[in-house]
Design a protein around this motif. Structure first.
Motif, PDB file in Angstrom:
ATOM      1  N   PHE A 124     119.588  92.263  38.816  1.00 23.23           N
ATOM      2  CA  PHE A 124     120.338  92.270  37.565  1.00 23.23           C
ATOM      3  C   PHE A 124     120.404  93.719  37.118  1.00 23.23           C
ATOM      4  N   ARG A 125     121.615  94.189  36.815  1.00 21.07           N
ATOM      5  CA  ARG A 125     121.789  95.537  36.260  1.00 21.07           C
ATOM      6  C   ARG A 125     122.406  95.403  34.875  1.00 21.07           C
ATOM      7  N   PHE A 126     121.914  96.222  33.940  1.00 13.30           N
ATOM      8  CA  PHE A 126     122.365  96.184  32.556  1.00 13.30           C
ATOM      9  C   PHE A 126     122.931  97.553  32.204  1.00 13.30           C
ATOM     10  N   ALA A 127     124.181  97.589  31.765  1.00  9.57           N
ATOM     11  CA  ALA A 127     124.812  98.848  31.369  1.00  9.57           C
ATOM     12  C   ALA A 127     125.224  98.748  29.909  1.00  9.57           C
ATOM     13  N   ASP A 128     124.713  99.663  29.108  1.00 15.90           N
ATOM     14  CA  ASP A 128     125.053  99.726  27.686  1.00 15.90           C
ATOM     15  C   ASP A 128     126.491 100.244  27.581  1.00 15.90           C
ATOM     16  N   THR A 129     127.385  99.434  27.029  1.00 15.17           N
ATOM     17  CA  THR A 129     128.786  99.820  26.910  1.00 15.17           C
ATOM     18  C   THR A 129     129.254  99.606  25.475  1.00 15.17           C
ATOM     19  N   THR A 130     130.420 100.146  25.187  1.00 15.42           N
ATOM     20  CA  THR A 130     131.007  99.912  23.874  1.00 15.42           C
ATOM     21  C   THR A 130     131.225  98.417  23.719  1.00 15.42           C
ATOM     22  N   GLY A 131     130.677  97.861  22.688  1.00 13.12           N
ATOM     23  CA  GLY A 131     130.860  96.434  22.446  1.00 13.12           C
ATOM     24  C   GLY A 131     129.787  95.549  23.024  1.00 13.12           C
ATOM     25  N   GLY A 132     128.797  96.133  23.706  1.00 11.56           N
ATOM     26  CA  GLY A 132     127.734  95.281  24.222  1.00 11.56           C
ATOM     27  C   GLY A 132     127.092  95.785  25.488  1.00 11.56           C
ATOM     28  N   THR A 133     126.763  94.842  26.350  1.00 17.19           N
ATOM     29  CA  THR A 133     126.053  95.126  27.596  1.00 17.19           C
ATOM     30  C   THR A 133     126.802  94.488  28.757  1.00 17.19           C
ATOM     31  N   ARG A 134     127.094  95.279  29.777  1.00 12.21           N
ATOM     32  CA  ARG A 134     127.680  94.729  31.002  1.00 12.21           C
ATOM     33  C   ARG A 134     126.520  94.362  31.922  1.00 12.21           C
ATOM     34  N   VAL A 135     126.463  93.079  32.292  1.00  9.72           N
ATOM     35  CA  VAL A 135     125.424  92.576  33.185  1.00  9.72           C
ATOM     36  C   VAL A 135     126.064  92.290  34.535  1.00  9.72           C
ATOM     37  N   THR A 136     125.462  92.834  35.576  1.00  9.23           N
ATOM     38  CA  THR A 136     125.899  92.562  36.941  1.00  9.23           C
ATOM     39  C   THR A 136     124.748  91.881  37.661  1.00  9.23           C
ATOM     40  N   TRP A 137     125.033  90.701  38.196  1.00  5.86           N
ATOM     41  CA  TRP A 137     124.037  89.886  38.898  1.00  5.86           C
ATOM     42  C   TRP A 137     124.461  89.855  40.363  1.00  5.86           C
TER      43      TRP A 137
END
Length: 181
Positions: A124-137
């Motif tokens: 699981f990768r978590f990227a802090d982005t505008t509007g929230g968090t992009r999660v890649t599984w």
């Protein structure tokens, strides 16, 4: 009767040839990856993912077999912790935290012991982005022959499970932020 035996032998021969071709062309490595934007900060998404008591609520395994037995071993949310499950439909398996980089990445090992033994790497990768968090599984699995044929057919089902799981993770994380947890 002779014609029937010839046709039967031809059909069996074609089935064996098709199986041999599938064994050779079906990939032995499978990569699955799905992403979602969650309208919540990385800490909230992290908490829903790293803690197995929460993970087991949004995971599609529980949905597939609500009567399955789940157990958490170790200190939940830490490296080395694991969740195991046993069920008639979902078999017997374990998901274990291998490495945790807070709010950034979770590396896990997924093991199925029954009905077929297999080991996969989960991330699981978590990227802090505008509007929230992009999660890649993502999942990387290697299947020996002849299991590689099953891997080829399971890929679509696993991608569907990942999409469903991410939608459920999104709902859980966004609800936890709304509730102030």
């Amino acid at each position: 009767m002779r014609k029937f035996l010839q046709i039967t032998a031809w059909v069996i021969g074609m089935a064996v040839a098709l199986l041999a071709i599938l064994l050779l062309v079906a990939p032995t490595r499978v990569h699955i990856e799905q992403s979602v934007l969650i309208h919540a900060p990385p800490a909230a998404v992290w908490d829903q993912t790293v803690r197995f008591d929460r993970y087991n609520r949004w995971s599609t395994l529980q949905e597939r077999e609500p009567s399955a037995q789940f157990r958490i071993d170790g200190v939940d949310g830490t490296t080395g912790a694991s969740t195991t499950w046993t069920g008639k439909k979902i078999g017997f398996g374990r998901l274990r935290h291998l490495a945790l980089t807070p709010h950034t990445e979770i590396r896990q090992q997924l093991e199925f012991f029954e009905p077929l033994a297999s080991v996969s790497d989960i991330c699981f990768r978590f990227a802090d982005t505008t509007g929230g968090t992009r999660v890649t599984w993502s999942m990387d699995a290697t299947y020996s022959r002849p299991q590689n044929i099953l891997g080829m057919f399971m890929k679509d089902n696993l991608e569907t499970d990942f999409r469903k799981g991410l939608i459920r993770l999104k709902a859980a994380a966004e609800a936890s932020v709304s509730a102030g947890k």
